[in-house]
Enzyme design. Sequence first.
Site, PDB file in Angstrom:
ATOM      1  N   GLU A 207      -9.327  -3.006  -1.896  1.00  0.00           N
ATOM      2  CA  GLU A 207     -10.093  -1.978  -1.186  1.00  0.00           C
ATOM      3  C   GLU A 207     -10.841  -1.111  -2.215  1.00  0.00           C
ATOM      4  OE1 GLU A 207      -7.578   0.198   1.371  1.00  0.00           O
ATOM      5  OE2 GLU A 207      -9.225   1.313   2.277  1.00  0.00           O
TER       6      GLU A 207
ATOM      7  N   ARG B 135       7.307 -10.506  -3.622  1.00  0.00           N
ATOM      8  CA  ARG B 135       8.116 -10.817  -2.440  1.00  0.00           C
ATOM      9  C   ARG B 135       7.952 -12.265  -1.990  1.00  0.00           C
ATOM     10  NH1 ARG B 135       6.706  -5.338  -1.717  1.00  0.00           N
ATOM     11  NH2 ARG B 135       4.790  -6.013  -0.698  1.00  0.00           N
TER      12      ARG B 135
HETATM   13  P1  AMP Z   1      -3.730  -8.577   1.201  1.00  0.00           P
HETATM   14  O1  AMP Z   1      -4.248  -9.118  -0.108  1.00  0.00           O
HETATM   15  O2  AMP Z   1      -4.502  -7.433   1.722  1.00  0.00           O
HETATM   16  O3  AMP Z   1      -3.539  -9.688   2.224  1.00  0.00           O
HETATM   17  O4  AMP Z   1      -2.284  -7.961   0.897  1.00  0.00           O
HETATM   18  C1  AMP Z   1      -1.183  -8.783   0.825  1.00  0.00           C
HETATM   19  C2  AMP Z   1      -0.221  -8.335  -0.228  1.00  0.00           C
HETATM   20  O5  AMP Z   1      -0.007  -6.931  -0.223  1.00  0.00           O
HETATM   21  C3  AMP Z   1       1.122  -8.982   0.026  1.00  0.00           C
HETATM   22  O6  AMP Z   1       1.671  -9.403  -1.213  1.00  0.00           O
HETATM   23  C4  AMP Z   1       1.941  -7.893   0.694  1.00  0.00           C
HETATM   24  O7  AMP Z   1       3.261  -7.905   0.215  1.00  0.00           O
HETATM   25  C5  AMP Z   1       1.253  -6.586   0.340  1.00  0.00           C
HETATM   26  N1  AMP Z   1       0.968  -5.734   1.514  1.00  0.00           N
HETATM   27  C6  AMP Z   1      -0.251  -5.398   1.999  1.00  0.00           C
HETATM   28  N2  AMP Z   1      -0.183  -4.590   3.054  1.00  0.00           N
HETATM   29  C7  AMP Z   1       1.136  -4.408   3.298  1.00  0.00           C
HETATM   30  C8  AMP Z   1       1.885  -3.682   4.287  1.00  0.00           C
HETATM   31  N3  AMP Z   1       1.279  -2.971   5.261  1.00  0.00           N
HETATM   32  N4  AMP Z   1       3.230  -3.718   4.231  1.00  0.00           N
HETATM   33  C9  AMP Z   1       3.854  -4.440   3.266  1.00  0.00           C
HETATM   34  N5  AMP Z   1       3.213  -5.134   2.306  1.00  0.00           N
HETATM   35  C10 AMP Z   1       1.873  -5.128   2.312  1.00  0.00           C
END
Ligand code: AMP
Length: 175
Positions: A101, A64
């Site tokens: 996680e 995205r």
């Molecule tokens: P993080 O590495 O935990 O910051 O997760 C970020 C990535 O996971 C991004 O590429 C987001 O598109 C996706 N992502 C994580 N949590 C969500 C959520 N609640 N809704 C949509 N996309 C998410």
Amino acid sequence: MSEALVDRIDKALRDVPDFPKPGIMFKDITTVLQDPELFRDIIDSLKERYEGKGITAVVGIESRGFIFGAPLAKDLGVSFVLVRKPGKLPSKTIGVDYALEYGTDRLEIHADAVGPDDRVLIVDDLLATGGTAAAAVKLVRELGAEVVESAFLIELGFLHGRAKLEGDAHAMLVI
Ligand code: AMP
């Protein structure tokens, strides 16, 4: 950035509970993309923020991050670079493993995509725990480039992901 634009983004997002697994509230941006005026105003707002800042490349994170990063790079008149999941980029890559996680994941970048003369803006749709964006920052730095900022449409503020990021972070909508 105008409050009205933040409000329009907030209203256009679709919350999908328990996707991709129970307990996760997925912020679905496909409904934002279906509003062409909103999509245009988001890209215009990012362009306004970053033009004149000496950015030479926008790095989009699969997948995205590509949607928002590519039109922004085109509007800024700078290079667009892809950070992808393992095995997707065809030429010589460098990669970084990062913790999820449960388990680990990996991101890769073409080894010649940016270099010491570059000033980079990293783009993704959403900042959650920060692991993904932090991995992209690491890749760009490993190639000798400077990360000017990381930009997101949405930040899940309660997860404090920006603490993991070296360099500044900008989010249009903080939840
Ligand atoms: P993080 O590495 O935990 O910051 O997760 C970020 C990535 O996971 C991004 O590429 C987001 O598109 C996706 N992502 C994580 N949590 C969500 C959520 N609640 N809704 C949509 N996309 C998410």
